[in-house]
Design a protein around this motif. Structure first.
Motif, PDB file in Angstrom:
ATOM      1  N   ILE A 178      -3.186  -4.692  -2.958  1.00 18.82           N
ATOM      2  CA  ILE A 178      -2.624  -6.039  -2.833  1.00 18.82           C
ATOM      3  C   ILE A 178      -1.135  -5.999  -2.534  1.00 18.82           C
ATOM      4  O   ILE A 178      -0.550  -6.973  -2.064  1.00 18.82           O
ATOM      5  CB  ILE A 178      -2.888  -6.849  -4.128  1.00 18.82           C
ATOM      6  CG1 ILE A 178      -4.379  -6.771  -4.481  1.00 18.82           C
ATOM      7  CG2 ILE A 178      -2.497  -8.304  -3.949  1.00 18.82           C
ATOM      8  CD1 ILE A 178      -5.294  -7.271  -3.373  1.00 18.82           C
ATOM      9  N   ALA A 184      -4.049  -5.513   2.029  1.00 13.12           N
ATOM     10  CA  ALA A 184      -4.525  -6.766   1.444  1.00 13.12           C
ATOM     11  C   ALA A 184      -5.355  -7.552   2.448  1.00 13.12           C
ATOM     12  O   ALA A 184      -6.429  -8.071   2.118  1.00 13.12           O
ATOM     13  CB  ALA A 184      -3.337  -7.602   0.958  1.00 13.12           C
ATOM     14  N   THR A 264      -4.985 -12.411  -3.748  1.00  8.60           N
ATOM     15  CA  THR A 264      -3.627 -12.026  -3.335  1.00  8.60           C
ATOM     16  C   THR A 264      -2.550 -12.982  -3.824  1.00  8.60           C
ATOM     17  O   THR A 264      -1.366 -12.641  -3.759  1.00  8.60           O
ATOM     18  CB  THR A 264      -3.537 -11.954  -1.799  1.00  8.60           C
ATOM     19  OG1 THR A 264      -3.697 -13.274  -1.246  1.00  8.60           O
ATOM     20  CG2 THR A 264      -4.621 -11.045  -1.237  1.00  8.60           C
TER      21      THR A 264
END
Length: 321
Positions: A178, A184, A264
């Protein structure tokens, strides 16, 4: 053209046509008012839901977008000021740009996986039912639940992916999925494809099975290869299915919110901020409801325009006379 000229069974020029035949024809073409009221009664619940949960909120959103509408306080009419501000709002424009990029990539990825799966499970075998169920099973899991599952899988400390990569010796330290935009973004794409490919496969499978077997068999006898049958028969005859599937996939991608909010949080550095996520922050974090409503209206117009273009491109083209 006369009403009766299109009816092959009853014609005013036919001496065998009786008045009873003509009355029956008129009743079928023009139902009596009582039947119309009965039909209206059946669709009334759906009309109420559409009006209550679509038309009324849409009108309210358009009205709010013309105001400076704080969460607490009196709204002030500002006309098109909110829309003019959007033209120079870099945060919203960046969110639209990222949403477009995400929509293109995830839609292509879903179709790249779902179409081969649909062709594969269309074959008859003893394990066909097992494969269809296995591929479709992730679609049964709720989207938020799927996102929470992938939060654990992507965890750098005890997540399955990071631990597996370390034990295989491919990395020597925990992977920050992330913390890096490319990782991500790729992780979100993989998660959405895992979640939606089975559902898209099922829609495409219905389109494939709707193609008459005789056409495929005739092309095979004439010596057409598998690619030629797919290109010249399968794809053209699946226009309606492809249009439905494409519209649903693109609409869902443009309205993406859950996966970015849960996994995220819009990061890293707000690089995975979608348009809907930006609308949420503007409306319910900054409490600028009027400005957020203007963003919603703009996003709705973009979505409607894209849908119209898709339906036009994938329409069934009538042969020229």
């Amino acid at each position: 053209m006369s009403t009766f000229e299109t009816d092959q069974s009853v014609s005013p020029l036919d001496p065998a046509a009786t008045s009873a035949d003509i009355r029956d024809r008129l009743k079928r073409k023009y139902p009596p008012p009582k039947s119309q009221w009965i039909a209206l009664a059946f669709i009334a619940p759906a009309l109420v839901l559409v009006v209550a949960f679509f038309l009324v909120p849409l009108i309210m959103a358009i009205w709010m977008s013309l105001h400076n509408w704080p969460l607490m306080g009196t709204p002030k009419f500002t006309g098109l000021t909110n829309y003019i501000r959007l033209a120079s709002d870099k945060a919203f424009l960046n969110a639209l740009l990222f949403t477009g990029k995400y929509t293109v990539v995830v839609t292509l990825a879903i179709f790249a996986v779902a179409f081969p799966l649909a062709l594969f499970v269309d074959r008859k075998s003893r394990l066909t039912g097992f494969f269809r169920t296995s591929y479709f099973l992730p679609s049964v899991v709720g989207f938020a639940t799927s996102c929470l599952l992938w939060v654990w899988l992507l965890s750098p400390d005890n997540g399955l992916f990071s631990v597996a990569l370390q034990r295989l010796g491919w990395v020597d330290k925990p992977v920050q999925f992330i913390g890096n935009f490319n990782l991500a973004f790729a992780s979100i794409i993989v998660m959405v494809v895992w979640r939606m490919a089975g559902f898209t496969m099922l829609l495409l499978l219905t389109g494939i099975q709707a193609i008459p077997h005789d056409i495929q068999e005739a092309a095979r006898i004439d010596g057409a290869t598998a690619w030629q049958r797919f290109k010249l028969i399968t794809l053209p005859l699946m226009r309606r299915t492809l249009a439905l599937t494409m519209v649903m996939s693109i609409a869902g991608s443009i309205l993406a919110f859950d996966q970015f909010y849960i996994i995220t949080l819009g990061g890293p550095r707000r690089q995975t901020m979608t348009a809907v996520y930006q609308i949420y922050n503007t409306s319910f974090i900054s409490f600028k409801l009027g400005y957020g409503a203007a963003m919603s209206v703009v996003l709705m117009l973009i979505l409607v325009a894209l849908t119209v273009i898709q339906l036009y491109v994938l329409r069934n083209k009538e042969p020229s006379k």
